[in-house]
Enzyme design. Sequence first.
Site, PDB file in Angstrom:
ATOM      1  N   LYS A  10      -2.764  27.114  54.268  1.00 21.58           N
ATOM      2  CA  LYS A  10      -4.137  27.607  54.291  1.00 21.58           C
ATOM      3  C   LYS A  10      -4.946  27.003  55.450  1.00 21.58           C
ATOM      4  O   LYS A  10      -4.483  26.071  56.116  1.00 21.58           O
ATOM      5  CB  LYS A  10      -4.790  27.311  52.940  1.00 21.58           C
ATOM      6  CG  LYS A  10      -4.141  28.087  51.789  1.00 21.58           C
ATOM      7  CD  LYS A  10      -4.835  27.798  50.471  1.00 21.58           C
ATOM      8  CE  LYS A  10      -4.225  28.582  49.328  1.00 21.58           C
ATOM      9  NZ  LYS A  10      -4.933  28.321  48.053  1.00 21.58           N
ATOM     10  N   PHE A  58     -14.040  32.290  41.026  1.00 19.43           N
ATOM     11  CA  PHE A  58     -13.677  31.658  42.298  1.00 19.43           C
ATOM     12  C   PHE A  58     -13.278  32.657  43.379  1.00 19.43           C
ATOM     13  O   PHE A  58     -12.948  32.260  44.497  1.00 19.43           O
ATOM     14  CB  PHE A  58     -12.545  30.639  42.092  1.00 19.43           C
ATOM     15  CG  PHE A  58     -11.288  31.226  41.509  1.00 19.43           C
ATOM     16  CD1 PHE A  58     -10.361  31.885  42.304  1.00 19.43           C
ATOM     17  CD2 PHE A  58     -11.026  31.111  40.148  1.00 19.43           C
ATOM     18  CE1 PHE A  58      -9.197  32.420  41.764  1.00 19.43           C
ATOM     19  CE2 PHE A  58      -9.859  31.639  39.594  1.00 19.43           C
ATOM     20  CZ  PHE A  58      -8.947  32.301  40.411  1.00 19.43           C
ATOM     21  N   ARG A  86       7.025  25.790  44.044  1.00 18.21           N
ATOM     22  CA  ARG A  86       5.873  25.557  43.164  1.00 18.21           C
ATOM     23  C   ARG A  86       5.843  24.097  42.699  1.00 18.21           C
ATOM     24  O   ARG A  86       4.778  23.498  42.564  1.00 18.21           O
ATOM     25  CB  ARG A  86       5.880  26.539  42.001  1.00 18.21           C
ATOM     26  CG  ARG A  86       5.651  27.975  42.506  1.00 18.21           C
ATOM     27  CD  ARG A  86       5.391  28.968  41.438  1.00 18.21           C
ATOM     28  NE  ARG A  86       4.143  28.724  40.737  1.00 18.21           N
ATOM     29  CZ  ARG A  86       2.930  28.996  41.214  1.00 18.21           C
ATOM     30  NH1 ARG A  86       2.793  29.504  42.428  1.00 18.21           N
ATOM     31  NH2 ARG A  86       1.856  28.772  40.481  1.00 18.21           N
ATOM     32  N   ARG A 103      -0.073  19.047  47.375  1.00 18.22           N
ATOM     33  CA  ARG A 103      -1.494  19.043  47.010  1.00 18.22           C
ATOM     34  C   ARG A 103      -2.002  17.647  46.653  1.00 18.22           C
ATOM     35  O   ARG A 103      -3.121  17.292  47.016  1.00 18.22           O
ATOM     36  CB  ARG A 103      -1.743  20.036  45.889  1.00 18.22           C
ATOM     37  CG  ARG A 103      -1.633  21.481  46.378  1.00 18.22           C
ATOM     38  CD  ARG A 103      -1.801  22.464  45.252  1.00 18.22           C
ATOM     39  NE  ARG A 103      -1.868  23.833  45.737  1.00 18.22           N
ATOM     40  CZ  ARG A 103      -1.458  24.875  45.030  1.00 18.22           C
ATOM     41  NH1 ARG A 103      -0.967  24.706  43.806  1.00 18.22           N
ATOM     42  NH2 ARG A 103      -1.553  26.098  45.530  1.00 18.22           N
ATOM     43  N   ASN A 113      -6.934  23.594  48.848  1.00 19.26           N
ATOM     44  CA  ASN A 113      -5.746  22.967  48.257  1.00 19.26           C
ATOM     45  C   ASN A 113      -4.458  23.200  49.051  1.00 19.26           C
ATOM     46  O   ASN A 113      -3.365  23.146  48.510  1.00 19.26           O
ATOM     47  CB  ASN A 113      -5.590  23.374  46.792  1.00 19.26           C
ATOM     48  CG  ASN A 113      -5.278  24.843  46.595  1.00 19.26           C
ATOM     49  OD1 ASN A 113      -5.153  25.605  47.556  1.00 19.26           O
ATOM     50  ND2 ASN A 113      -5.140  25.253  45.348  1.00 19.26           N
ATOM     51  N   HIS A 116      -0.304  28.076  49.305  1.00 17.72           N
ATOM     52  CA  HIS A 116      -0.088  29.115  48.298  1.00 17.72           C
ATOM     53  C   HIS A 116       1.408  29.333  48.234  1.00 17.72           C
ATOM     54  O   HIS A 116       2.095  29.289  49.254  1.00 17.72           O
ATOM     55  CB  HIS A 116      -0.776  30.424  48.714  1.00 17.72           C
ATOM     56  CG  HIS A 116      -0.319  31.609  47.918  1.00 17.72           C
ATOM     57  ND1 HIS A 116      -0.923  31.993  46.744  1.00 17.72           N
ATOM     58  CD2 HIS A 116       0.715  32.477  48.107  1.00 17.72           C
ATOM     59  CE1 HIS A 116      -0.287  33.053  46.254  1.00 17.72           C
ATOM     60  NE2 HIS A 116       0.705  33.361  47.072  1.00 17.72           N
TER      61      HIS A 116
END
EC number: 2.7.4.6
Length: 142
Positions: A10, A58, A86, A103, A113, A116
């Site tokens: 991100k 959000f 994940r 994270r 965070n 993704h």
Amino acid sequence: MLEKTLSILKPDVIKRNITGQVNSYIENSGLKIIIQKMCLLTRCQAEEFYAIHKSQHFFVPLIDFMVSGPIIVQVLQGENAISLYREIMGATDPKKASPGTIRADFAENIDANCVHGSDSLDNAMREIRFFFSDYELLALNG
């Protein structure tokens, strides 16, 4: 089972210049980055990609964040790539993420965070095709 999954680094990762560190976590887990590219999402693209969250409180802040700067989209491959990625990403809220996860170690807060990752095989296929053309994907198999 050998799987592919989508990873997004991100805007916070790119802005903070920690792309290499995040990629090291990915590669050290045994996952292979088989294709990646940097892009800048339009608001329309971000809204389409995250449409499942449209009714969530959000949604607007998420879209604002995702269009705030460049992202890096990647296809990762490996044994059980979806669940493994994940696991190394950690919980969405970095305060709840286990130490040693991306994270926990890098994310500033729940909004910024870092990453993704696809949450299922169906979503991985859909998300990969969202960012990568048939031509780009064909090159992986050729």
